[in-house]
Scaffold this motif. Structure first.
Motif, PDB file in Angstrom:
ATOM      1  N   PRO A 189       0.800  -1.225   0.000  1.00 34.32           N
ATOM      2  CA  PRO A 189       0.000   0.000   0.000  1.00 34.32           C
ATOM      3  C   PRO A 189       0.834   1.278   0.000  1.00 34.32           C
ATOM      4  N   PHE A 190       2.087   1.194   0.480  1.00 29.07           N
ATOM      5  CA  PHE A 190       2.859   2.428   0.663  1.00 29.07           C
ATOM      6  C   PHE A 190       4.277   2.310   0.096  1.00 29.07           C
ATOM      7  N   ALA A 191       4.798   3.446  -0.348  1.00 25.76           N
ATOM      8  CA  ALA A 191       6.211   3.524  -0.762  1.00 25.76           C
ATOM      9  C   ALA A 191       6.700   4.942  -0.490  1.00 25.76           C
ATOM     10  N   LYS A 243       8.832 -16.136  14.718  1.00 24.76           N
ATOM     11  CA  LYS A 243       9.110 -16.898  15.949  1.00 24.76           C
ATOM     12  C   LYS A 243       9.952 -16.068  16.921  1.00 24.76           C
ATOM     13  N   HIS A 244      10.936 -15.340  16.388  1.00 22.53           N
ATOM     14  CA  HIS A 244      11.867 -14.603  17.260  1.00 22.53           C
ATOM     15  C   HIS A 244      11.547 -13.102  17.320  1.00 22.53           C
ATOM     16  N   LYS A 245      10.411 -12.727  16.788  1.00 23.33           N
ATOM     17  CA  LYS A 245       9.973 -11.303  16.784  1.00 23.33           C
ATOM     18  C   LYS A 245      11.030 -10.378  16.169  1.00 23.33           C
ATOM     19  N   LEU A 246      11.453 -10.734  14.988  1.00 25.76           N
ATOM     20  CA  LEU A 246      12.472  -9.928  14.281  1.00 25.76           C
ATOM     21  C   LEU A 246      11.828  -9.215  13.091  1.00 25.76           C
ATOM     22  N   THR A 247      12.376  -8.074  12.767  1.00 28.76           N
ATOM     23  CA  THR A 247      11.924  -7.336  11.585  1.00 28.76           C
ATOM     24  C   THR A 247      12.613  -7.926  10.348  1.00 28.76           C
ATOM     25  N   VAL A 248      11.910  -7.925   9.240  1.00 28.13           N
ATOM     26  CA  VAL A 248      12.540  -8.377   7.994  1.00 28.13           C
ATOM     27  C   VAL A 248      12.642  -7.183   7.036  1.00 28.13           C
ATOM     28  N   ILE A 249      13.880  -6.851   6.674  1.00 28.26           N
ATOM     29  CA  ILE A 249      14.140  -5.753   5.737  1.00 28.26           C
ATOM     30  C   ILE A 249      14.684  -6.381   4.462  1.00 28.26           C
ATOM     31  N   GLU A 250      13.887  -6.369   3.417  1.00 28.12           N
ATOM     32  CA  GLU A 250      14.344  -6.964   2.147  1.00 28.12           C
ATOM     33  C   GLU A 250      15.281  -5.985   1.441  1.00 28.12           C
ATOM     34  N   ASP A 251      16.486  -6.437   1.141  1.00 30.28           N
ATOM     35  CA  ASP A 251      17.340  -5.660   0.242  1.00 30.28           C
ATOM     36  C   ASP A 251      16.970  -6.120  -1.170  1.00 30.28           C
ATOM     37  N   ALA A 252      16.039  -5.364  -1.761  1.00 30.62           N
ATOM     38  CA  ALA A 252      15.519  -5.713  -3.087  1.00 30.62           C
ATOM     39  C   ALA A 252      16.114  -4.785  -4.144  1.00 30.62           C
ATOM     40  N   ALA A 253      17.297  -4.234  -3.841  1.00 27.38           N
ATOM     41  CA  ALA A 253      17.910  -3.245  -4.739  1.00 27.38           C
ATOM     42  C   ALA A 253      18.050  -3.783  -6.167  1.00 27.38           C
ATOM     43  N   GLN A 254      18.305  -5.093  -6.289  1.00 27.86           N
ATOM     44  CA  GLN A 254      18.524  -5.679  -7.622  1.00 27.86           C
ATOM     45  C   GLN A 254      17.281  -6.401  -8.140  1.00 27.86           C
ATOM     46  N   ASP A 286       8.871  -6.567   6.281  1.00 28.76           N
ATOM     47  CA  ASP A 286       8.309  -5.328   6.840  1.00 28.76           C
ATOM     48  C   ASP A 286       8.665  -4.127   5.979  1.00 28.76           C
ATOM     49  N   PHE A 287       9.848  -4.187   5.366  1.00 26.78           N
ATOM     50  CA  PHE A 287      10.298  -3.111   4.477  1.00 26.78           C
ATOM     51  C   PHE A 287      10.897  -3.751   3.224  1.00 26.78           C
ATOM     52  N   GLY A 288      10.694  -3.094   2.076  1.00 28.03           N
ATOM     53  CA  GLY A 288      11.399  -3.489   0.848  1.00 28.03           C
ATOM     54  C   GLY A 288      12.228  -2.302   0.398  1.00 28.03           C
ATOM     55  N   GLY A 320      20.476   9.013 -12.445  1.00 22.93           N
ATOM     56  CA  GLY A 320      21.284   9.408 -11.299  1.00 22.93           C
ATOM     57  C   GLY A 320      20.925   8.488 -10.152  1.00 22.93           C
ATOM     58  N   ASP A 321      21.194   8.939  -8.925  1.00 21.30           N
ATOM     59  CA  ASP A 321      20.878   8.106  -7.766  1.00 21.30           C
ATOM     60  C   ASP A 321      19.430   8.271  -7.338  1.00 21.30           C
ATOM     61  N   GLY A 322      18.903   7.215  -6.758  1.00 23.64           N
ATOM     62  CA  GLY A 322      17.549   7.260  -6.202  1.00 23.64           C
ATOM     63  C   GLY A 322      17.207   5.904  -5.630  1.00 23.64           C
ATOM     64  N   GLY A 323      16.157   5.852  -4.844  1.00 16.47           N
ATOM     65  CA  GLY A 323      15.730   4.577  -4.271  1.00 16.47           C
ATOM     66  C   GLY A 323      14.337   4.730  -3.709  1.00 16.47           C
ATOM     67  N   ILE A 324      13.813   3.638  -3.161  1.00 15.85           N
ATOM     68  CA  ILE A 324      12.466   3.703  -2.580  1.00 15.85           C
ATOM     69  C   ILE A 324      12.330   2.613  -1.526  1.00 15.85           C
ATOM     70  N   VAL A 325      11.518   2.900  -0.515  1.00 13.53           N
ATOM     71  CA  VAL A 325      11.214   1.891   0.518  1.00 13.53           C
ATOM     72  C   VAL A 325       9.732   1.580   0.421  1.00 13.53           C
ATOM     73  N   THR A 326       9.393   0.306   0.367  1.00 12.26           N
ATOM     74  CA  THR A 326       7.985  -0.095   0.366  1.00 12.26           C
ATOM     75  C   THR A 326       7.637  -0.683   1.732  1.00 12.26           C
ATOM     76  N   THR A 327       6.376  -0.554   2.107  1.00 11.31           N
ATOM     77  CA  THR A 327       5.948  -1.144   3.387  1.00 11.31           C
ATOM     78  C   THR A 327       4.432  -1.346   3.373  1.00 11.31           C
ATOM     79  N   HIS A 328       3.981  -2.282   4.203  1.00 11.40           N
ATOM     80  CA  HIS A 328       2.532  -2.498   4.371  1.00 11.40           C
ATOM     81  C   HIS A 328       1.980  -1.634   5.494  1.00 11.40           C
ATOM     82  N   SER A 329       2.869  -1.091   6.326  1.00 15.30           N
ATOM     83  CA  SER A 329       2.420  -0.432   7.556  1.00 15.30           C
ATOM     84  C   SER A 329       2.258   1.073   7.361  1.00 15.30           C
ATOM     85  N   GLU A 330       1.091   1.567   7.666  1.00 13.79           N
ATOM     86  CA  GLU A 330       0.863   3.012   7.530  1.00 13.79           C
ATOM     87  C   GLU A 330       1.725   3.782   8.539  1.00 13.79           C
TER      88      GLU A 330
END
Ligand SMILES: Cc1ncc(COP(=O)(O)O)c(C=O)c1O
Length: 505
Positions: free
Chosen positions: A188-190, A285-296, A312-314, A328-338
Motif C-alpha cells: 500500500p505504501f512507498a 518466531k523470534h519477533k524480528l523485523t525483515v528488511i528486504e534488500d531488493a535493490a537488484q 516489513d520493508f522493501g 542518477g541516484d535514487g531509491g524507494i522503501v515499500t511497506t505495508h504499515s501506515e
C-alpha cells in the motif's frame, strides 16, 4: 543500431520517395532519430505541396516510426554561431556526436564535408545495417543509452514538467512515483529516497535499530547491505548462502540469532528472491523485523508475491544499472504499515514534522523530482524489459546446453520464479573464471564479477572478527561467479557463447 535521418531524407520519405528507409524503421532493425527542431521546417516544406491537415497527418504517421531527438538551446546557439556549415547540418552533427549515433542518413551530395561523422545514402542503408550486424563489435555489459529511443519522449515531458514547475524536491512527481511503485510492488505504501543505500539505512532507522543491536544478513552482496547496518550502529551478523541461488541460506539463520538480534536483512541477489517463507517464519518466531534488500530485484516474485511486499520493508535502488534505473541516484522503501510509512516520510526529511519541528533525528534522504519523473516514465516499460531479460537468460541457457558447455560452466537456476535477471551469472568451474574473463575481455566482451570479496573479508569489517573459511559457500562464489551481458537490448548471446566455447575447446 541508431542513426539520424537528415531533413532531406525525411522529406523524401514524407513525399513517398524513400520507402526502404521507412520499412527499415518499421521493421525495427533500425532505431532512427529525427531532429525535433527540424519538425517545423518539415511541416513548412510539406505545406508547400499539400494542405496543412494532410501535412500534419503525414508527420504524425511518420513520427510513429522514429524518435524525436531533442537539442538544447545552447546547441542551437552554437550552431547559429558556426558559419562553416549549413545550420541544419551543424545541428545534425551535434546530435550524431552527442548521442553517439552510428551516422546520418542523407542524399545530400556534398553534405557534412569536413566532419568525421558517417554519412549513409538512403539506398545503401540496408547494406550498412547488415555490415554493422556482421562486424564483431564490442559487447558491453550493458548499454544504458540504448533504451533512449523508447523512453526519451516520456522522460523529456516529465522532466520539462518539473523544470517548468520549479518544484525540484519531493512534490507531486515524487508522490506519483511512490503510488505507482507501491502498486507495482503490491504494497500500500512507498517512500521515495535518495538511493538504495539510504533506503536500507532508513528502514533500519525506522525500525529503531540501535548501537549494540545485531542484524543478520549475507556476506555475498554489494557493500551497501552490511554497510548500512554498520552505519545504523548495529553489528552485521553474517550467515552463509545457498550455493544455487547465492542468497542467504535460511537453514543457517537460527543458529546466528542471539538476544541482541533485532532484524534479518535478506538480499534478493541478481534479481531472484531469497527463500522468504522460512525467513519470515523464523522472524515471526523470534519477533524480528525483515528488511528486504531488493535493490537488484524490482518486479521479482516469490510464490506469486512481489519483492518488497514480503517483509516489513522493501528497499529498492534506482541506480542507473538497475532494471529500473534513473538518470542518477535514487531509491524507494515499500511497506505495508501506515505507521512505518509516516515515520519513513519524516525520517527522510531530517525527522521534521511540522516544518522546523524535529521529532526524530533523520537525514536528508529525499529523492529529487527529476529522478522521480525519469523513473516514473521508465516504469511503464519495465515489464517488457523484464520479459526481454528473461528471454535472453533462456537463450543463454539453451546455447550453453547445446554447445556442451555445462560441464565447464553452471548456468543460473530459477528456483523461485520470477527471476528478473538484473544479472545473468554463470559459475565457472575448476578455477578458470579469471582466465575466462581475461580471454573474453581480449575479445571485447565485457563481463563483471559481483562480488570478488565477500563482505566478511572486507578490510573495513575486520572489527567484526570474521576470517577466511567462515563462510565457504560465499568464498567459493566470489571465486567462481561471472556476470555476462544480459541487458534488454543485447543481441550478441551467440557471439558470447561462441567465444566461451572457443576458450574451453
Ligand atoms: C544488493 C544491493 N544493495 C544495495 C544497493 C545500494 O543501492 P544504491 O547504489 O542505489 O545506493 C545496491 C546497489 O548496487 C545493491 O546491489
Amino acid at each position: 543500431m541508431q542513426v539520424l535521418l537528415h531533413t532531406d531524407c525525411v522529406i523524401d520519405i514524407l513525399k513517398k520517395q524513400n520507402g526502404p528507409v521507412l520499412n527499415l524503421c518499421r521493421e525495427k532493425r533500425l532505431q532512427a532519430w529525427v531532429l525535433a527542431s527540424a519538425v517545423p521546417v518539415l511541416h513548412a516544406q510539406l505545406c508547400q505541396t499539400m494542405q496543412d491537415t494532410l501535412a500534419r497527418k503525414a508527420l504524425v504517421d511518420f513520427l510513429q516510426h522514429v524518435t524525436l531527438l531533442p537539442l538544447t538551446g545552447v546547441d542551437i546557439h552554437s550552431a547559429l554561431a558556426d558559419s562553416d556549415m549549413e545550420f541544419l547540418e551543424t545541428l545534425a552533427v551535434t546530435a550524431v556526436k552527442g548521442f553517439g549515433l552510428a551516422g546520418v542518413v542523407t542524399s545530400l551530395p556534398d553534405g557534412f564535408k569536413g566532419t568525421d561523422i558517417q554519412t549513409i545514402k538512403p539506398d545503401a542503408l540496408a547494406d550498412f545495417i547488415t555490415a554493422a550486424e556482421k562486424s564483431v563489435g564490442k559487447v558491453p555489459l550493458l548499454n544504458i543509452p540504448a533504451t533512449l529511443p523508447e523512453i526519451l519522449p516520456e522522460v523529456e515531458r516529465g522532466m520539462a514538467d518539473v523544470v517548468r514547475s520549479g518544484h525540484f524536491i519531493l512534490g507531486p512527481k515524487v508522490v506519483e512515483l511512490e503510488e505507482r511503485i507501491a502498486e507495482y510492488c503490491q504494497t500500500p505504501f512507498a517512500v521515495g529516497v535518495s538511493s538504495g543505500t539510504d533506503a536500507l539505512l532508513m528502514a533500519l532507522m525506522a525500525d529503531d535499530i540501535q548501537p549494540g543491536d545485531e542484524v543478520i544478513t549475507t556476506p555475498f552482496t554489494f557493500f551497501a547491505t552490511a554497510g548500512s547496518i554498520a552505519r545504523s550502529g548495529a553489528r552485521a551478523v553474517m550467515v552463509d548462502i545457498d550455493p544455487t541461488t547465492f542468497n542467504i541460506d535460511p537453514a543457517k539463520i537460527e543458529q546466528a540469532i542471539t538476544p541482541k538480534t533485532k532484524a534479518i536483512m535478506p538480499v534478493h541477489l541478481y534479481g531472484q528472491c531469497a527463500d522468504m517463507d522460512p525467513i519470515l517464519e523464523i522472524a515471526k518466531k523470534h519477533k524480528l523485523t525483515v528488511i528486504e534488500d531488493a535493490a537488484q530485484a524490482i518486479g521479482s516474485e516469490y510464490k506469486g508475491r512481489r519483492a518488497g511486499s514480503l517483509g516489513d520493508f522493501g528497499c529498492f535502488s534506482f541506480f542507473p544499472t538497475k532494471n529500473l534505473g534513473g538518470f542518477g541516484d535514487g531509491g524507494i522503501v515499500t511497506t505495508h504499515s501506515e505507521a512505518l510509512y509516516e515515520k519513513l516520510k519524516i525520517l527522510r526529511n531530517h525527522g521534521m514534522e511540522p516544518k522546523y519541528y524535529h521529532k526524530l533525528i533523520g537525514g536528508n534522504f529525499r529523492i529529487d523530482a527529476l529522478q522521480a519523473a525519469v523513473v516514473t516514465a521508465k516504469l511503464g516499460h519495465l515489464e517488457r524489459w523484464t520479459a526481454s531479460r528473461r528471454g535472453h537468460a533462456g537463450h543463454y541457457n539453451r546455447l550453453f546446453e547445446e554447445n556442451g558447455l555445462t560441464q565447464f560452466v553452471a548456468t543460473p537456476r530459477e528456483i523461485f520464479p520470477r527471476h528478473i535477471y538484473n544479472q545473468y551469472i554463470i559459475r565457472v568451474k575448476d578455477g578458470k573464471r579469471d582466465a575466462l574473463r581475461k580471454f573474453l575481455g581480449e575479445q571485447n566482451i565485457i563481463t563483471e564479477i559481483y562480488y570478488p570479496v565477500p563482505l566478511h573479508l572486507q578490510e573495513c569489517f575486520a572489527p567484526l572478527g570474521y576470517k577466511p573459511g567462515d563462510f565457504p559457500v560465499s568464498e567459493q562464489a566470489a571465486e567462481e561467479t561471472l556476470a555476462l551481458p544480459i541487458a534488454p537490448e543485447i543481441t550478441q548471446q551467440q557471439q558470447v557463447v561462441a567465444k566461451i566455447l572457443e576458450f574451453f575447446s
